[in-house]
Design a protein around this motif. Structure first.
Motif, PDB file in Angstrom:
ATOM      1  N   VAL A  74       0.839  -1.203   0.000  1.00  0.00           N
ATOM      2  CA  VAL A  74       0.000   0.000   0.000  1.00  0.00           C
ATOM      3  C   VAL A  74       0.876   1.254   0.000  1.00  0.00           C
ATOM      4  N   PHE A  75       1.939   1.256   0.794  1.00  0.00           N
ATOM      5  CA  PHE A  75       2.874   2.384   0.759  1.00  0.00           C
ATOM      6  C   PHE A  75       3.432   2.556  -0.659  1.00  0.00           C
ATOM      7  N   GLY A  76       3.649   1.444  -1.348  1.00  0.00           N
ATOM      8  CA  GLY A  76       4.125   1.499  -2.727  1.00  0.00           C
ATOM      9  C   GLY A  76       3.132   2.172  -3.659  1.00  0.00           C
ATOM     10  N   VAL A  77       1.846   1.964  -3.422  1.00  0.00           N
ATOM     11  CA  VAL A  77       0.826   2.639  -4.228  1.00  0.00           C
ATOM     12  C   VAL A  77       0.866   4.142  -3.956  1.00  0.00           C
ATOM     13  N   LEU A  78       1.022   4.520  -2.692  1.00  0.00           N
ATOM     14  CA  LEU A  78       1.169   5.946  -2.368  1.00  0.00           C
ATOM     15  C   LEU A  78       2.407   6.516  -3.057  1.00  0.00           C
ATOM     16  N   GLU A  79       3.488   5.747  -3.056  1.00  0.00           N
ATOM     17  CA  GLU A  79       4.734   6.179  -3.701  1.00  0.00           C
ATOM     18  C   GLU A  79       4.512   6.440  -5.185  1.00  0.00           C
ATOM     19  N   ILE A  80       3.812   5.548  -5.850  1.00  0.00           N
ATOM     20  CA  ILE A  80       3.530   5.727  -7.277  1.00  0.00           C
ATOM     21  C   ILE A  80       2.756   7.022  -7.507  1.00  0.00           C
ATOM     22  N   GLN A  81       1.737   7.263  -6.697  1.00  0.00           N
ATOM     23  CA  GLN A  81       0.937   8.479  -6.854  1.00  0.00           C
ATOM     24  C   GLN A  81       1.779   9.724  -6.633  1.00  0.00           C
ATOM     25  N   LEU A  82       2.536   9.750  -5.554  1.00  0.00           N
ATOM     26  CA  LEU A  82       3.323  10.935  -5.219  1.00  0.00           C
ATOM     27  C   LEU A  82       4.500  11.136  -6.179  1.00  0.00           C
ATOM     28  N   SER A  83       5.008  10.066  -6.752  1.00  0.00           N
ATOM     29  CA  SER A  83       6.140  10.173  -7.675  1.00  0.00           C
ATOM     30  C   SER A  83       5.721  10.731  -9.035  1.00  0.00           C
ATOM     31  N   GLY A  84       4.436  10.666  -9.337  1.00  0.00           N
ATOM     32  CA  GLY A  84       3.957  11.117 -10.640  1.00  0.00           C
ATOM     33  C   GLY A  84       4.284  10.138 -11.754  1.00  0.00           C
ATOM     34  N   LYS A  85       4.518   8.897 -11.410  1.00  0.00           N
ATOM     35  CA  LYS A  85       4.911   7.880 -12.389  1.00  0.00           C
ATOM     36  C   LYS A  85       3.969   7.846 -13.589  1.00  0.00           C
ATOM     37  N   SER A 103      -5.503  18.054   1.259  1.00  0.00           N
ATOM     38  CA  SER A 103      -6.933  17.788   1.337  1.00  0.00           C
ATOM     39  C   SER A 103      -7.228  16.733   2.401  1.00  0.00           C
ATOM     40  N   ILE A 104      -8.499  16.360   2.484  1.00  0.00           N
ATOM     41  CA  ILE A 104      -8.878  15.324   3.448  1.00  0.00           C
ATOM     42  C   ILE A 104      -8.224  13.981   3.117  1.00  0.00           C
ATOM     43  N   ALA A 105      -7.805  13.785   1.871  1.00  0.00           N
ATOM     44  CA  ALA A 105      -7.080  12.549   1.530  1.00  0.00           C
ATOM     45  C   ALA A 105      -5.772  12.479   2.318  1.00  0.00           C
ATOM     46  N   ASP A 106      -5.078  13.609   2.400  1.00  0.00           N
ATOM     47  CA  ASP A 106      -3.834  13.657   3.175  1.00  0.00           C
ATOM     48  C   ASP A 106      -4.131  13.574   4.669  1.00  0.00           C
ATOM     49  N   MET A 107      -5.188  14.247   5.096  1.00  0.00           N
ATOM     50  CA  MET A 107      -5.563  14.223   6.522  1.00  0.00           C
ATOM     51  C   MET A 107      -5.903  12.815   6.979  1.00  0.00           C
ATOM     52  N   LYS A 108      -6.532  12.034   6.108  1.00  0.00           N
ATOM     53  CA  LYS A 108      -6.929  10.668   6.443  1.00  0.00           C
ATOM     54  C   LYS A 108      -5.719   9.739   6.515  1.00  0.00           C
ATOM     55  N   THR A 109      -4.784   9.924   5.601  1.00  0.00           N
ATOM     56  CA  THR A 109      -3.683   8.985   5.431  1.00  0.00           C
ATOM     57  C   THR A 109      -2.478   9.304   6.305  1.00  0.00           C
ATOM     58  N   TRP A 110      -2.115  10.563   6.391  1.00  0.00           N
ATOM     59  CA  TRP A 110      -0.884  10.959   7.070  1.00  0.00           C
ATOM     60  C   TRP A 110      -0.760  10.466   8.512  1.00  0.00           C
ATOM     61  N   PRO A 111      -1.800  10.568   9.348  1.00  0.00           N
ATOM     62  CA  PRO A 111      -1.615  10.133  10.746  1.00  0.00           C
ATOM     63  C   PRO A 111      -1.184   8.671  10.882  1.00  0.00           C
ATOM     64  N   TRP A 112      -1.558   7.856   9.931  1.00  0.00           N
ATOM     65  CA  TRP A 112      -1.141   6.455   9.960  1.00  0.00           C
ATOM     66  C   TRP A 112       0.286   6.301   9.441  1.00  0.00           C
ATOM     67  N   VAL A 113       0.546   6.865   8.283  1.00  0.00           N
ATOM     68  CA  VAL A 113       1.811   6.629   7.602  1.00  0.00           C
ATOM     69  C   VAL A 113       2.979   7.266   8.342  1.00  0.00           C
ATOM     70  N   LYS A 114       2.772   8.415   8.950  1.00  0.00           N
ATOM     71  CA  LYS A 114       3.873   9.129   9.615  1.00  0.00           C
ATOM     72  C   LYS A 114       4.499   8.321  10.736  1.00  0.00           C
ATOM     73  N   GLY A 115       3.817   7.348  11.261  1.00  0.00           N
ATOM     74  CA  GLY A 115       4.361   6.522  12.340  1.00  0.00           C
ATOM     75  C   GLY A 115       4.995   5.227  11.863  1.00  0.00           C
ATOM     76  N   GLU A 126      11.457   2.051   1.627  1.00  0.00           N
ATOM     77  CA  GLU A 126      12.154   2.527   0.433  1.00  0.00           C
ATOM     78  C   GLU A 126      11.207   3.313  -0.464  1.00  0.00           C
ATOM     79  N   PHE A 127      10.596   4.331   0.106  1.00  0.00           N
ATOM     80  CA  PHE A 127       9.615   5.136  -0.609  1.00  0.00           C
ATOM     81  C   PHE A 127       9.954   6.611  -0.417  1.00  0.00           C
ATOM     82  N   PRO A 128      10.907   7.141  -1.190  1.00  0.00           N
ATOM     83  CA  PRO A 128      11.371   8.505  -0.959  1.00  0.00           C
ATOM     84  C   PRO A 128      10.297   9.572  -1.107  1.00  0.00           C
ATOM     85  N   HIS A 129       9.354   9.383  -2.023  1.00  0.00           N
ATOM     86  CA  HIS A 129       8.297  10.384  -2.196  1.00  0.00           C
ATOM     87  C   HIS A 129       7.332  10.371  -1.010  1.00  0.00           C
ATOM     88  N   VAL A 130       7.078   9.197  -0.477  1.00  0.00           N
ATOM     89  CA  VAL A 130       6.222   9.092   0.709  1.00  0.00           C
ATOM     90  C   VAL A 130       6.910   9.757   1.896  1.00  0.00           C
TER      91      VAL A 130
END
Length: 155
Positions: A74-85, A103-115, A126-130
């Protein structure tokens, strides 16, 4: 489902200027896609790996490995989106035209991923864009006020 429902309610009831949403239908739907993606994929997988790692790491290695792999996928899917692949342009945020918009997409996701460091080793992330996105969101003034001084992102 509570946080997703709460975010959608707050967006509709209090964000008439679409500061954290989108007026454009395509962008709004993209935002909802990322809210639902995290809600249905990221949060459950990351929650399970965290649970099994803390509850009984020596007894349930299969569950830990399975949910770790799924969370990293799932982090890899976020990486693809943020990388602009596929769009051809790196994004600063998950949804919106061009570099995107917080947006609320970031608000929903960030609290989980940041930890992520609570569950994963540095070599697994290994997700530099994330990682840049985590820092970018964390630097927002409102996020800093929301997490407060006593909130440690590395715990």
């Amino acid at each position: 489902m509570e946080t997703s429902a709460e975010l959608l309610y707050l967006l509709k009831a209090y964000d008439s200027k679409d500061q954290f949403g989108f007026e454009n239908d395509l962008e709004r739907n993209e935002c909802l896609q990322w809210v639902f993606f995290w809600h249905g994929s990221g949060a459950p997988y990351q929650g399970q790996v965290s649970h099994f790692t803390k509850a009984a790491p020596e007894k349930i290695p299969y569950a830990i490995n399975r949910f770790k792999k799924e969370t990293l996928r799932v982090f890899g899917v976020l990486e693809i989106q943020l990388s602009g692949k596929y769009s051809g342009q790196e994004k600063e945020y998950l949804a919106g035209k061009g570099k995107g918009k917080y947006s609320i997409a970031d608000m929903k996701t960030w609290p989980w991923v940041k930890g992520w460091e609570r569950t994963f080793e540095k070599g697994e992330m290994e997700f530099p864009h994330v990682l840049k996105w985590i820092d970018r969101v964390a630097e927002r003034g409102a996020v800093q006020r929301g997490i407060g001084e006593g909130y440690n992102l590395k715990q």
